[in-house]
Scaffold this motif. Structure first.
Motif, PDB file in Angstrom:
ATOM      1  N   THR A 165      18.714 -52.925 -49.660  1.00 32.64           N
ATOM      2  CA  THR A 165      17.770 -52.036 -48.979  1.00 32.64           C
ATOM      3  C   THR A 165      18.313 -51.735 -47.583  1.00 32.64           C
ATOM      4  O   THR A 165      19.051 -52.539 -47.013  1.00 32.64           O
TER       5      THR A 165
ATOM      6  N   TYR B  98      12.588 -47.968 -51.594  1.00 25.07           N
ATOM      7  CA  TYR B  98      13.842 -48.721 -51.539  1.00 25.07           C
ATOM      8  C   TYR B  98      13.662 -50.124 -52.120  1.00 25.07           C
ATOM      9  O   TYR B  98      14.534 -50.618 -52.857  1.00 25.07           O
ATOM     10  N   LYS B  99      12.564 -50.773 -51.791  1.00 28.02           N
ATOM     11  CA  LYS B  99      12.320 -52.123 -52.326  1.00 28.02           C
ATOM     12  C   LYS B  99      12.195 -52.083 -53.850  1.00 28.02           C
ATOM     13  O   LYS B  99      12.724 -52.955 -54.545  1.00 28.02           O
TER      14      LYS B  99
ATOM     15  N   SER C  41      12.571 -54.889 -42.876  1.00 24.24           N
ATOM     16  CA  SER C  41      13.917 -54.318 -42.995  1.00 24.24           C
ATOM     17  C   SER C  41      14.829 -54.714 -41.839  1.00 24.24           C
ATOM     18  O   SER C  41      16.015 -54.390 -41.844  1.00 24.24           O
TER      19      SER C  41
END
Length: 369
Positions: free
Chosen positions: A222, A200-201, A270
């Motif tokens: 994200t 995701y990053k 996150s």
């Protein structure tokens, strides 16, 4: 002509540590369905999707990382690979090793592996060694074996496994058009939550490819990462290793996760959490997912679903959010618990009803008029 899926390395080659000359070992893994879970969405008041990794070639998410690990083993001239496993890793390693023409040794904890998974490793011709101990003991031996002998360790401590597994996040974004608000996963050895967060990053920022080019960001954001461990095997929740982890969810029965630090980093970076769910909550979630949304997963795979239901009942889950849950392995890996879960609702559920040999009797049994 429709695009023919080429496996995760060829599909995401520019985002993986391979070159044009790398001999790719693939069985067409990845490209797994992202399924809208209507019952779970209605129950929790969210837009819930499940990434069904049980549709990979050997029936679990492990194939994503294994294609990358075995590809690198082949490229580096390995003759054999070794892994410690509670089941899914052994099935995947054995299959991909055979595809590559390599010998595969599997170390399993004695009496702690589901037969559906053991059968796969046997079918693929792996050398299976049972260790008098738990998964963590097996991994310790596997590490030492790879350090002292000419074998390639393919557990999730192998960084190439994480590289392959991060493609799951790419596929989610590609399917939805952006990252979800939340992503939920089971946590055992913690490689998957590590890998998804990495993916995701990388998709949410410019990416430097191996050939020196820069790839544009694909996602605008994200997600918040939520991980769930089984209560009897929850070292990340307890804050210390568990010497004798116990849970019916064999896939996540791990007391000292290899990817401990990176999993904690995924949680913290996150703004997420890692909590535990009971075996009863896992079985309930497995049953709901199969009986109401048509997705049959093994118990460990249902931990993320159980976590969402738990948080919803506590009043601490979001509402109106887009949520993706990775369900990591097919229900046929460990089918005994599906039968037991059904019997909890109806003690006669696993017993077929006997009727006379005529259509009227069958119709009456089905409540048809």
């Amino acid at each position: 002509m429709a695009h023919l899926w080429q496996g995760v390395i060829n599909e995401y080659r520019d985002r993986l540590p391979v070159t044009s000359s790398t001999p790719v070992v693939t069985m067409g893994e990845g490209g797994t369905p992202l399924i809208r879970a209507h019952a779970l969405s209605e129950l929790t008041g969210n837009d819930v999707w499940v990434k069904f990794e049980g549709m990979n070639p050997t029936g679990s998410f492990k194939d994503r990382g294994m294609t990358m690990a075995i590809t690198r083993a082949k490229e580096e001239g390995a003759k054999a690979v070794v892994c410690a496993s509670t089941g899914n890793t052994s099935a995947s390693a054995a299959a991909y090793a055979k595809q590559a023409g390599l010998r595969c040794a599997v170390l399993v904890p004695e009496g702690k592996i589901a037969m559906g998974k053991m059968a796969q490793a046997v079918a693929h011709g792996a050398d299976i060694i049972q260790i008098d101990g738990n998964f963590d003991n097996c991994l310790e031996i596997a590490r030492k074996l790879s350090e002292s002998y000419p074998v390639f360790l393919v557990n999730s401590v192998n960084p190439y496994r994480i590289e392959g597994q991060k493609t799951g996040a790419f596929e989610v974004v590609d399917a939805l058009g952006d990252a979800p608000d939340y992503h939920l996963l089971p946590v055992g050895n913690a490689g998957n939550i590590t890998a998804y967060w990495k993916g995701y990053k990388e998709y949410a920022a410019p990416y430097s490819a191996a050939d020196g080019s820069t790839l544009d960001a694909v996602a605008t954001r994200t997600p918040v990462m939520w991980g769930f461990q089984a209560e009897g095997a929850a070292p990340l929740v307890a804050g210390h290793p568990i010497d004798q982890p116990e849970t019916i969810a064999t896939a996540i029965r791990i007391g000292n996760p290899a990817s401990w630090e990176t999993a904690i980093a995924a949680r913290d970076e996150s703004g997420g959490l890692i909590e535990s769910v009971t075996d009863e909550q896992i079985i309930e979630a497995q049953r709901l997912l199969s009986a109401r949304d048509g997705v049959f997963v093994e118990p460990g795979s249902a931990a993320g679903v159980a976590g969402l239901i738990k948080k919803h009942r506590e009043g601490t889950a979001p509402t109106g959010a887009r949520i993706v849950i990775t369900v990591t392995g097919h229900g046929l890996k460990d089918p005994q618990w599906a039968v037991k879960g059904a019997e909890l609702e109806d003690p006669t559920a696993a017993e077929p009803r006997r009727v006379d040999f005529d259509v009227v009797s069958v119709a009456a049994a089905l409540g048809l008029e």
